[in-house]
Design a protein around this motif. Sequence first.
Motif, mmCIF file in Angstrom:
data_model
loop_
_atom_site.group_PDB
_atom_site.id
_atom_site.type_symbol
_atom_site.label_atom_id
_atom_site.label_comp_id
_atom_site.label_asym_id
_atom_site.label_seq_id
_atom_site.Cartn_x
_atom_site.Cartn_y
_atom_site.Cartn_z
ATOM 1 N N LEU A 34 0.819 -1.222 0.000
ATOM 2 C CA LEU A 34 0.000 0.000 0.000
ATOM 3 C C LEU A 34 0.851 1.270 0.000
ATOM 4 C CD1 LEU A 34 -2.824 -1.104 2.489
ATOM 5 C CD2 LEU A 34 -2.873 -1.084 -0.010
ATOM 6 N N LEU A 50 3.193 2.137 2.140
ATOM 7 C CA LEU A 50 3.483 2.688 3.468
ATOM 8 C C LEU A 50 4.905 2.337 3.882
ATOM 9 C CD1 LEU A 50 0.080 1.629 5.043
ATOM 10 C CD2 LEU A 50 0.746 3.939 4.352
ATOM 11 N N LEU A 77 -2.970 3.906 11.296
ATOM 12 C CA LEU A 77 -3.944 4.362 10.287
ATOM 13 C C LEU A 77 -5.306 3.664 10.402
ATOM 14 C CD1 LEU A 77 -1.490 4.556 7.234
ATOM 15 C CD2 LEU A 77 -2.501 6.495 8.478
ATOM 16 N N SER A 130 -2.511 5.676 -6.918
ATOM 17 C CA SER A 130 -2.506 6.399 -5.636
ATOM 18 C C SER A 130 -1.457 5.800 -4.698
ATOM 19 C CB SER A 130 -3.904 6.393 -5.006
ATOM 20 O OG SER A 130 -4.259 5.083 -4.643
ATOM 21 N N ILE A 131 -1.228 4.496 -4.795
ATOM 22 C CA ILE A 131 -0.205 3.848 -3.951
ATOM 23 C C ILE A 131 1.180 4.382 -4.327
ATOM 24 C CG2 ILE A 131 0.998 1.639 -3.575
ATOM 25 C CD1 ILE A 131 -1.804 0.306 -3.677
ATOM 26 N N ARG A 191 1.729 7.813 -3.015
ATOM 27 C CA ARG A 191 1.992 7.796 -1.562
ATOM 28 C C ARG A 191 3.432 7.361 -1.276
ATOM 29 N NH1 ARG A 191 -2.499 5.976 -0.212
ATOM 30 N NH2 ARG A 191 -2.103 3.803 -0.650
ATOM 31 N N CYS A 249 -3.537 9.115 2.644
ATOM 32 C CA CYS A 249 -4.400 7.963 2.311
ATOM 33 C C CYS A 249 -5.833 8.431 2.030
ATOM 34 C CB CYS A 249 -4.444 6.979 3.481
ATOM 35 S SG CYS A 249 -2.837 6.352 3.940
ATOM 36 N N ASP A 250 -6.416 7.953 0.921
ATOM 37 C CA ASP A 250 -7.837 8.229 0.678
ATOM 38 C C ASP A 250 -8.679 7.293 1.545
ATOM 39 O OD1 ASP A 250 -7.902 5.710 -0.650
ATOM 40 O OD2 ASP A 250 -7.027 6.695 -2.403
ATOM 41 N N THR A 289 -8.453 3.492 0.939
ATOM 42 C CA THR A 289 -7.230 2.878 1.477
ATOM 43 C C THR A 289 -7.345 2.700 2.982
ATOM 44 O OG1 THR A 289 -5.973 3.925 -0.291
ATOM 45 C CG2 THR A 289 -4.712 3.149 1.612
ATOM 46 N N LEU A 290 -7.865 3.727 3.668
ATOM 47 C CA LEU A 290 -8.008 3.634 5.129
ATOM 48 C C LEU A 290 -8.976 2.506 5.499
ATOM 49 C CD1 LEU A 290 -8.123 7.464 5.949
ATOM 50 C CD2 LEU A 290 -6.258 5.875 6.501
#
Length: 419
Positions: free
Chosen positions: A213, A215, A226, A288-289, A292, A313-314, A317-318
Amino acid sequence: MRESPQSGERNSQTTGETTGLGTGLILGIESSCDETAAAVVRAGSEALSNVVASQMSLHANYGGVVPELASREHLRNIVPVVREAMSRASAVAGHPITFADLDAVAITAGPGLAGALLVGITYAKALTFGLDKPLISVNHLEGHIHAVLMETRQRSELPMELPLLALVVSGGHTHLYLATHEQGSETIWTYRNVGRTVDDAAGEAYDKVAKLLGLGYPGGPWIDALAPHGNPRAVPFIFAEIKHRAPRPGVTNKKAPANTAGPHFDFSFSGIKTAVLRYVETHHMRDSIEARRIALAADPTLTPKSAAAVKLCDQQTLDLIASFQYAVVGNLQRQTFAAAAALGAHSIVVSGGVAANSELRRRLQAEADRRNLTIAFPSLALSTDNAAMIAAAAWPKLLARDFASEDLGAAPQLRLGQQ
Ligand code: KG4
Ligand code: ZN
């Protein structure tokens, strides 16, 4: 290097002075993975120092521990870390503690990375040989269990009622052990492995999903921080029941459970990792990943708890993160309490890096309260790898004069107790 906040607290536990073992001072050394650690612990219950040199930032660039780099860093760190542990122990004791004052040196013999283990073992052997002191070999997993037992003694709490069930859950391990004292002994421990992962460890799943993701590493603290911002029921992840089969004659599978007697409570975390990957692909989350990942790499000051981390995070994702954690914790909870009930455990100990997880602590504590079971977790400093736990696990072995031989070697696949 960091120092555990609780070191130096005192209690009224019996010390080695009453057992003819000097003052029961053990220097513990741990180098099985990516932390070089040393600690001085008195009589298995009073941590005078607990020093950890973490290599996390070094391995973060690779998204996982690189064995060759780990060995090199242990070599670089071991002497200063041990010196620091001795000097902090002296400061806490209020008088100099020298190597000559030690009753033994305890070292992690396995499981872990062969090269990393060897650095600690070679150093500890040379030290004990030079000092003419006993060397005690400790299983890293037993150390994780004793981290909790040491802290309950440190807080002068009543001993955990036996048999106890230990969930050891980290980046390399997910195990359930039924632990008790050997018949006729009040100090020697025996363990039965009553559950283990058949593929990935829970912490490994956290690390892999976090990487997937975009992170940071290690992934556990990111997902932990998160998850409260998402909906845990948004994505229903399901864990299949794992059938435990006795091995066929002549067939060995290193990862498969080896025990043949009694009920077994196994885990599997590779399925949920694949399910997250599938979700990411079917929901077109790749761009988006990647954004990030780039944003995080550009700002090394961002931590899992910083407000800016959530903004990266959108909501989708959360929600995915929250659902992943909800499912993993639910699975750990179900297997642990099913094992405790089936095996008649009177108390539960949770340890290892994933024991730092706030949702795991909250839900397991609530379930234990519902069932009237005692449950104990380590402080955050003693959840992840450290050497105080190695020195604490060595104390019963010192009392039993269970010393390592001169040919002690690294045991990367070392198992704990009866399988
Ligand atoms: O016990 P440990 O320091 O090393 C091993 O023996 O593996 O555990 C490290 C693991 C990593 O996988 C990390 O992601 C996980 O523990 N971890 C967590 C948390 N803090 C560390 N997992 C979930 N929630 C956390 N808060
Ligand atoms: Zn560990």
